[in-house]
Design an enzyme around this catalytic site. Sequence first.
Site, mmCIF file in Angstrom:
data_model
loop_
_atom_site.group_PDB
_atom_site.id
_atom_site.type_symbol
_atom_site.label_atom_id
_atom_site.label_comp_id
_atom_site.label_asym_id
_atom_site.label_seq_id
_atom_site.Cartn_x
_atom_site.Cartn_y
_atom_site.Cartn_z
ATOM 1 N N HIS A 9 -17.246 4.493 0.686
ATOM 2 C CA HIS A 9 -16.262 3.632 0.029
ATOM 3 C C HIS A 9 -16.826 3.295 -1.349
ATOM 4 O O HIS A 9 -17.761 2.504 -1.476
ATOM 5 C CB HIS A 9 -16.061 2.372 0.871
ATOM 6 N N LYS A 64 0.827 -1.205 0.000
ATOM 7 C CA LYS A 64 0.000 0.000 0.000
ATOM 8 C C LYS A 64 0.862 1.255 0.000
ATOM 9 O O LYS A 64 0.486 2.281 -0.583
ATOM 10 C CB LYS A 64 -0.938 -0.017 1.203
ATOM 11 N N HIS A 114 -14.040 -3.396 8.622
ATOM 12 C CA HIS A 114 -13.448 -3.065 7.320
ATOM 13 C C HIS A 114 -13.721 -4.135 6.270
ATOM 14 O O HIS A 114 -13.055 -4.173 5.239
ATOM 15 C CB HIS A 114 -11.942 -2.818 7.449
ATOM 16 N N ARG A 148 -7.106 -8.139 -8.730
ATOM 17 C CA ARG A 148 -7.812 -9.419 -8.864
ATOM 18 C C ARG A 148 -9.292 -9.123 -9.072
ATOM 19 O O ARG A 148 -9.724 -7.966 -9.056
ATOM 20 C CB ARG A 148 -7.647 -10.254 -7.590
#
Length: 677
Positions: free
Chosen positions: A208, A116, A235, A292
């Site tokens: 999100h 990340k 999350h 993915r």
Amino acid sequence: MFTKILIANRGEIACRVIKTARKLGILTVAVYSDADANSLHVNMADEAIYLGPSPSRESYLLEDNVIAAAIKTGAQAIHPGYGFLSENANFCRKCQQANITFIGPPVTAIEAMGSKSAAKTIMEAAKVPLVPGYHGDDQSEAVIKKAADDMGYPVLLKATAGGGGKGMRQVWSEAEFSEGLAAAKREAKSSFGDDTMLVEKYLTQPRHVEIQVFCDNYDNAVYLFERDCSVQRRHQKVIEEAPAFGMSDALRKAMGESAIKSAKAIGYQGAGTVEFLLDSDGSFYFMEMNTRLQVEHPVTELITGQDLVEWQLRVAANEKLPKTQEQLTINGHAFEARIYAEDTNNDFLPATGKLSFLQPPQESNYVRVDTGVRQGDEVSVFYDPMIAKLIVWDENRDKALQRLTKALAEYRISGVTTNIDFLYNLATCPPFINEDIDTSFIEKHHDQIFHCNAQILADELPMAALYIVLSDAKKASDAAKNTTDPHSPWNTTNAWRLNEAYIHHITLSHLDKEYPVIVEQKRQGSDSYYLITVEQRTYDCQGRINGNTLLFSNNGHRRSATIAQDNLKISLYHQGGVFNFIHVQPDCGDNSNQEAQNGLVAPMNGTVVSVLINAGDTVTTGQPLMIMEAMKMEHTIKAPTNGTVEVLFYAKGEMVDGGSELLSFTADNSTTESEKE
């Protein structure tokens, strides 16, 4: 196009890939562990190869064994699904070395997005907007904490190699930082073998929103619009929808083009998802890119009419993208709800057990169920506890939401605790219906979703009681038909008393509170009606059962509810949510189920990953004692009060059955009254 592929995964995603492969005439090879020897994906595939014992690190994560299985069966390509080896650059490299096509992006793209921190550096250079944060190489606690202090709390700690909410912690104050960092690093090390962390500013009311992108080997790239995945717990996504509500054409285009810019910055190929935080003012920030296929890809398929697995196979076989950006359109609205074996009333702890009864809603053009299990299968401790994905579609959000709630009310599962009732309550919650949604939705609306507020239950209690009376009467009537004396008084359940009213005394429990209910059965001509008394209030009711539906009238107000009964548990599904009741049986003096005294028990089946104290230690209220892990989730066992640990029954690495006593604990009787409060 390939003639045979191996699927390096299990469960519903393996079954999902097999379905598309069959459609294209491609043979499939499954892989399996001990726990999955008789699983659905193994039975669906044309061939299956055994990998090893049940723990994924001894089977599904063994890169060389997976590649050897592909070579042995002559598979030309490997589809990794999601999770396991899907974002493992080393595995992708080994596939190339074995001359096997990896159905996914190139090694360089996986490596670029695998960290990340590195991903944010690349996106910063590509001028993709980023959330303020620190993602540097200096991993000392002092440096990470200073960055958190400087940007201000709350902050979000994230494992750079992470995914699926693992190695992630919200920290709301400076005092919580050290404990949060230690827990996140420990979980990251366990899940990914890498405890490198980043910290970023935690936005308090974001959504999100993620963009589905696709790139081929000819420099073509498209975005297949967006999904809103704001409703999460720990999350991890709970309900996803596409398209995202409240999106203007300009914002959709801006986010889509930023997503393509992100993909092109790393030379991407295949299916990928670029995740953004969307703030209330319309600004958006890059979070991460998943290299993915996503769990929630079906909602994109339903609004675009495209098979994303087919797209993956075609791109991997060096074909061009099937559609251009101009040819892609949005049609209608779709929701996906993840059906999990978990106890939502006990901090979403995963559940295990046998699916003794499994009846999903009927599939149609509006309802789709992606699953990897059948009735009789076991939900084991070794893997993610997802049972299925329920996906619905209709021409707009309101109609699709009605499809979702109806399908959830029709879902029947016995043998394990599931989140179906929770999902129904969430989907019928007014803030969800009204699009008042951000990433803290569940916490913000907890009491509405879990029905924690004090309720009169003026309809629900009489409905549940009347259902019991009517259901018992139907059972007795059915039984009487099979006897030589159908009119025998032993075959009646009308509470007949000589010279007295027909009265049923029923006790119902809701949210751990017991309600005595009196049902007085009356007749008016050939019809029956019922006077139902709850907490000194009497309701004039009528009703009848039609299949799984209770048609009910309360003081002239007619309503209906879908009924699900599992032994003594009765669930009423209607527009106000789902209400669960227990039909309390008379106490016959059996105390055999009393909880063990002076001990702490395991809340779930799992593995002890850390023992933080020793026998003889004196501990304080809330002090962590042990850490257990099951189904990719960590749970900390804490001291209920001040006291002394007498005996430890399990050591690090040992498997524990849910309900087993972990340690013997003696409370400190000198605890002050203020401490007790």
